[in-house]
Design a protein around this motif. Structure first.
Motif, PDB file in Angstrom:
ATOM      1  N   UNK A 137       0.823  -1.209   0.000  1.00 11.15           N
ATOM      2  CA  UNK A 137       0.000   0.000   0.000  1.00 11.15           C
ATOM      3  C   UNK A 137       0.861   1.264   0.000  1.00 11.15           C
ATOM      4  N   UNK A 138       1.953   1.237   0.745  1.00 13.16           N
ATOM      5  CA  UNK A 138       2.864   2.385   0.786  1.00 13.16           C
ATOM      6  C   UNK A 138       3.492   2.615  -0.592  1.00 13.16           C
ATOM      7  N   UNK A 139       3.910   1.546  -1.256  1.00 14.50           N
ATOM      8  CA  UNK A 139       4.509   1.674  -2.587  1.00 14.50           C
ATOM      9  C   UNK A 139       3.488   2.197  -3.595  1.00 14.50           C
ATOM     10  N   UNK A 140       2.261   1.693  -3.533  1.00 12.37           N
ATOM     11  CA  UNK A 140       1.204   2.179  -4.433  1.00 12.37           C
ATOM     12  C   UNK A 140       0.937   3.658  -4.173  1.00 12.37           C
ATOM     13  N   UNK A 141       0.875   4.031  -2.893  1.00 10.77           N
ATOM     14  CA  UNK A 141       0.691   5.437  -2.540  1.00 10.77           C
ATOM     15  C   UNK A 141       1.828   6.280  -3.115  1.00 10.77           C
ATOM     16  N   UNK A 142       3.044   5.770  -3.038  1.00 12.67           N
ATOM     17  CA  UNK A 142       4.189   6.476  -3.597  1.00 12.67           C
ATOM     18  C   UNK A 142       4.093   6.637  -5.099  1.00 12.67           C
ATOM     19  N   UNK A 143       3.650   5.596  -5.794  1.00 14.62           N
ATOM     20  CA  UNK A 143       3.502   5.669  -7.254  1.00 14.62           C
ATOM     21  C   UNK A 143       2.441   6.697  -7.627  1.00 14.62           C
ATOM     22  N   UNK A 144       1.320   6.688  -6.906  1.00 12.15           N
ATOM     23  CA  UNK A 144       0.251   7.662  -7.165  1.00 12.15           C
ATOM     24  C   UNK A 144       0.782   9.086  -6.910  1.00 12.15           C
ATOM     25  N   UNK A 145       1.526   9.265  -5.826  1.00 11.28           N
ATOM     26  CA  UNK A 145       2.109  10.575  -5.527  1.00 11.28           C
ATOM     27  C   UNK A 145       3.126  10.999  -6.565  1.00 11.28           C
ATOM     28  N   UNK A 146       3.917  10.032  -7.052  1.00 12.71           N
ATOM     29  CA  UNK A 146       4.916  10.324  -8.070  1.00 12.71           C
ATOM     30  C   UNK A 146       4.256  10.768  -9.367  1.00 12.71           C
ATOM     31  N   UNK A 147       3.220  10.053  -9.771  1.00  9.68           N
ATOM     32  CA  UNK A 147       2.497  10.422 -10.993  1.00  9.68           C
ATOM     33  C   UNK A 147       1.894  11.815 -10.836  1.00  9.68           C
ATOM     34  N   UNK A 148       1.311  12.083  -9.665  1.00 10.41           N
ATOM     35  CA  UNK A 148       0.714  13.403  -9.421  1.00 10.41           C
ATOM     36  C   UNK A 148       1.760  14.511  -9.444  1.00 10.41           C
ATOM     37  N   UNK A 149       2.929  14.252  -8.861  1.00  5.13           N
ATOM     38  CA  UNK A 149       3.995  15.257  -8.838  1.00  5.13           C
ATOM     39  C   UNK A 149       4.578  15.499 -10.218  1.00  5.13           C
ATOM     40  N   UNK A 150       4.673  14.457 -11.024  1.00  4.43           N
ATOM     41  CA  UNK A 150       5.230  14.607 -12.377  1.00  4.43           C
ATOM     42  C   UNK A 150       4.266  15.324 -13.320  1.00  4.43           C
ATOM     43  N   UNK A 151       2.964  15.266 -13.035  1.00  8.76           N
ATOM     44  CA  UNK A 151       1.976  15.934 -13.870  1.00  8.76           C
ATOM     45  C   UNK A 151       1.996  17.443 -13.677  1.00  8.76           C
ATOM     46  N   UNK A 152       2.549  17.921 -12.549  1.00  7.26           N
ATOM     47  CA  UNK A 152       2.546  19.358 -12.248  1.00  7.26           C
ATOM     48  C   UNK A 152       3.537  20.108 -13.090  1.00  7.26           C
TER      49      UNK A 152
END
Length: 152
Positions: A137-152
Motif C-alpha cells: 500500500x505504501x509503494x502504491x501510494x508512492x507511485x500515485x504521488x509520483x504520478x501526481x507530482x510529475x503531472x505538475x
C-alpha cells in the motif's frame, strides 16, 4: 513552486522505496525499524541529559534500551494475547450464530474468519503478512504521488 514539486517527488520516491523494502523484506525491515527506533530514543535521551533535561532523558534512555533489548519479546507477547482474545471473540460469535434458527452464510463466515485471524496473530506469521500488505500500500501510494507530482 519547484520546491514543493521536489519535496513531493522525494516523498513519493521515499514511499516507494520503503514500501518495496517492507514488502520484499518484511522481517528484516521490521528488525531495522525497531533498531532505529531504539537508537533514536537512546540518542534523544543522551541529548536531553546533556541539555540538563534529566527526567526526559532518562525516560528516553529507558524506552530506547527496552526497545533494543525487549522489542521482539514484547511484540510477541502482545500478538499472542491479542490473537487469543480475537480468536475467543470469534468463537463466541460463531456459537451465537450457530444458535440462530435462520442463519445465513455471512453469519458463519465472519466469526470463522475472526477465529482464523486470531490464530494467525497468536501463532502464525500474521505480523509479516500485515507488513507486506502495508509495504504494498505504501509503494502504491508512492507511485500515485509520483504520478501526481510529475503531472505538475
Amino acid at each position: 513552486m519547484a520546491k514543493k514539486t521536489n519535496s513531493e517527488l522525494f516523498s513519493a520516491l521515499l514511499y516507494i522505496v520503503v514500501g518495496v523494502l517492507l514488502a520484499v523484506f518484511p522481517g528484516k525491515a521490521l528488525a531495522w525499524a525497531m533498531t532505529v527506533a531504539g537508537v533514536v530514543f537512546v540518542v534523544s535521551g543522551v541529548l536531553d541529559i546533556i541539555k540538563s533535561n534529566v527526567k526526559s532523558g532518562v525516560i528516553s534512555l529507558i524506552i530506547g534500551a527496552a526497545i533494543l533489548v525487549l522489542g521482539w519479546t514484547v511484540t510477541g507477547i502482545v500478538l499472542l494475547v491479542l490473537g487469543i482474545l480475537i480468536a475467543v471473540k470469534g468463537a463466541i460469535a460463531l456459537l451465537d450464530a450457530l444458535k440462530k434458527s435462520n442463519k445465513g452464510l455471512m453469519d458463519l463466515l465472519f466469526p470463522i474468519l475472526t477465529i482464523v485471524v486470531g490464530i494467525l496473530l497468536a501463532f502464525g506469521n500474521a505480523l509479516e503478512i500485515m507488513v507486506i500488505i502495508g509495504g504494498i500500500l505504501l509503494a502504491v501510494n508512492g507511485v500515485v504521488g509520483l504520478v501526481g507530482a510529475l503531472k505538475k
